[in-house]
Design a protein around this motif. Structure first.
Motif, short mmCIF file in Angstrom:
data_model
loop_
_atom_site.label_atom_id
_atom_site.label_comp_id
_atom_site.label_asym_id
_atom_site.label_seq_id
_atom_site.Cartn_x
_atom_site.Cartn_y
_atom_site.Cartn_z
N ALA A 106 94.24 46.95 86.02
CA ALA A 106 95.48 46.22 85.79
C ALA A 106 95.51 44.91 86.57
N ALA A 107 94.81 44.88 87.71
CA ALA A 107 94.83 43.68 88.55
C ALA A 107 93.62 42.78 88.35
N GLU A 108 92.63 43.23 87.60
CA GLU A 108 91.37 42.50 87.49
C GLU A 108 91.42 41.40 86.44
N LYS A 109 91.04 40.20 86.84
CA LYS A 109 91.01 39.07 85.91
C LYS A 109 89.59 38.67 85.53
N ASP A 110 88.61 39.06 86.29
CA ASP A 110 87.23 38.73 85.98
C ASP A 110 86.79 39.55 84.76
N PRO A 111 86.42 38.91 83.66
CA PRO A 111 86.09 39.64 82.43
C PRO A 111 84.96 40.65 82.61
N GLU A 112 83.91 40.28 83.34
CA GLU A 112 82.77 41.19 83.50
C GLU A 112 83.15 42.41 84.33
N ILE A 113 83.82 42.18 85.46
CA ILE A 113 84.24 43.30 86.30
C ILE A 113 85.21 44.20 85.52
N ALA A 114 86.12 43.59 84.78
CA ALA A 114 87.08 44.37 83.99
C ALA A 114 86.36 45.24 82.95
N SER A 115 85.29 44.69 82.35
CA SER A 115 84.56 45.48 81.34
C SER A 115 83.86 46.66 81.99
N TYR A 116 83.38 46.51 83.23
CA TYR A 116 82.77 47.63 83.94
C TYR A 116 83.80 48.70 84.26
N LEU A 117 84.99 48.25 84.65
CA LEU A 117 86.06 49.21 84.95
C LEU A 117 86.42 50.01 83.70
N VAL A 118 86.48 49.35 82.57
CA VAL A 118 86.77 50.04 81.30
C VAL A 118 85.71 51.09 81.02
N GLY A 119 84.45 50.71 81.16
CA GLY A 119 83.37 51.65 80.90
C GLY A 119 83.41 52.87 81.81
N ALA A 120 83.91 52.69 83.03
CA ALA A 120 83.95 53.81 83.98
C ALA A 120 84.93 54.89 83.57
N PHE A 121 85.88 54.58 82.69
CA PHE A 121 86.80 55.61 82.20
C PHE A 121 86.02 56.72 81.49
N ALA A 122 84.95 56.36 80.81
CA ALA A 122 84.13 57.38 80.13
C ALA A 122 83.44 58.28 81.15
N ASP A 123 82.97 57.69 82.24
CA ASP A 123 82.33 58.50 83.28
C ASP A 123 83.34 59.46 83.91
N ALA A 124 84.55 58.97 84.14
CA ALA A 124 85.59 59.82 84.72
C ALA A 124 85.93 61.01 83.82
N ALA A 125 85.79 60.81 82.51
CA ALA A 125 86.10 61.89 81.56
C ALA A 125 84.91 62.80 81.28
N GLY A 126 83.78 62.52 81.93
CA GLY A 126 82.63 63.40 81.79
C GLY A 126 81.72 63.09 80.63
#
Length: 376
Positions: free
Chosen positions: A187-207
């Motif tokens: 929610a606080a991230e403005k850097d597009p690349e870092i934000a895309s990594y954060l999005v991808g990590a949702f899949a890891d959190a869900a297994g």
């Protein structure tokens, strides 16, 4: 005087004999080859800790990676031989070290293991991260491991590939509990690349991709969070959300990200419009003939550019071709690379396709037909 010394020496207590398992263990270790040395040292250290410590410097020079070394390493950590294990691991091939670190992380129910990782982070500093020691912490679900990974997420952003790996490890470690952490950061991230990594990590959190498989409860929560944050994500992160939502098994939510990715080109109602250019080059008995059909596909707010051709198929298959029966040719369907915002953009797409067609078939007359807009 001499007699006194002799009598004193004779009277001194003799050291107790070594336990039989130490004598045998030392012999077996001395004779063991590299593949058996790990097990041999473990047996000796299990028999007698002091004998194991004394033998460690030479033993760990010949022990090679494998199950024997994995078990022996845990014992070594129990005996306080962390330095020896770090030195040994760094002499292994990269794939061997990686396998060792991952296997070690699975032993975190033994208090010596998380303590070793925490100690290693202090001793190695930046090399703890560059040497990928952190990779063993995905299954090491202790407070020390979690704090280490959280610290790594904050400190490793300059090295993007490493940051992504640390972030994914944290997400796998925490599982469903990682979702609030990821949400706050995204929610606080403005850097597009870092934000895309954060999005991808949702899949890891869900297994996703884990041995245990997808956690449906975590997946449902992850989908809802990504949909909520979608309107404020950088466009690159929205593209990442497309694939992440597919991994979370929600195709509808994945398609819905298209309107957010191309929100600058969306219509007032949020839908996306695409241009479609259909050609048929007919090879006839006497000449070559070409027909072109153009159409605007509407109400495509849940369609990505690379999905347009397939979803337009019912409309393109229904086109009526006016080429003579003796002509044979291939139907080619091309969609605009991005949505078209208005009529001017659609006309520009058609004109560009006309130009390319004329380059390929210079001098061939083209019959063009403008079809009515269609919905997909």
């Amino acid at each position: 005087m001499l007699l006194t010394l002799v009598l004193t020496a004779l009277a001194a207590p003799k050291p107790p004999p070594l336990p039989a398992c130490v004598v045998e263990g030392q012999k077996v270790l001395a004779e063991a080859g590299p593949a058996a040395a790990g097990r041999a040292w473990l047996d000796l250290a299990t028999c007698d800790a002091a004998a194991g410590k004394a033998a460690a410097p030479d033993a760990w020079k010949k022990i090679i990676a494998g199950p024997g070394a994995d078990a022996a390493a845990v014992k070594a950590l129990e005996l306080g031989l962390g330095d020896a294990i770090r030195t040994w691991a760094d002499t292994q091939q990269p794939d061997e070290k990686s396998a060792f670190v991952n296997t070690l992380g699975e032993q975190c129910t033994n208090a010596a293991v998380p303590a070793f990782f925490a100690e290693s982070a202090k001793v190695l500093g930046e090399k703890f991260w560059s040497g990928r020691w952190f990779a063993g912490l995905d299954a090491c679900r202790t407070p020390e491991a979690v704090e280490l990974l959280k610290a790594g997420v904050e400190s490793q952003t300059a090295e993007r590939g490493r940051f992504k790996a640390v972030l994914e490890t944290l997400a796998r470690n925490l599982g469903k509990d990682a979702l609030p952490v990821l949400e706050a950061k995204l929610a606080a991230e403005k850097d597009p690349e870092i934000a895309s990594y954060l999005v991808g990590a949702f899949a890891d959190a869900a297994g996703v991709g884990s041995v245990a498989g997808l956690n449906t409860e975590a997946a449902t929560a992850a989908v809802a969070t990504l949909q909520k944050l979608g309107p404020t994500m950088p466009e690159l992160a929205v593209e990442s959300a497309r694939t992440t939502l597919l991994a979370l098994r929600d195709e509808a939510a994945s398609d819905g990200m298209a309107a957010l990715r191309y929100r600058a080109l969306a219509q007032a109602d949020g839908s996306l419009h695409y241009g479609v250019y259909v050609t048929k080059v007919g090879t006839c008995k006497k000449d070559t003939r070409i027909e072109v059909h153009t159409m605007l596909l509407t109400h495509a707010g849940r369609t990505w550019p690379d999905q347009v051709v397939a979803r337009a198929k019912p409309h393109t298959d229904a086109l009526t071709w006016k080429l003579p029966k003796d002509c044979t040719g291939e139907l080619v369907v091309t969609a605009s690379a991005t949505p078209v915002k208005d009529a001017a953009a659609f006309d520009a797409f058609v004109k560009a396709q006309d130009t390319e067609l004329q380059k390929k078939h210079d001098g061939v007359k083209v019959k063009a037909f403008a079809e009515a807009p269609a919905a997909i």
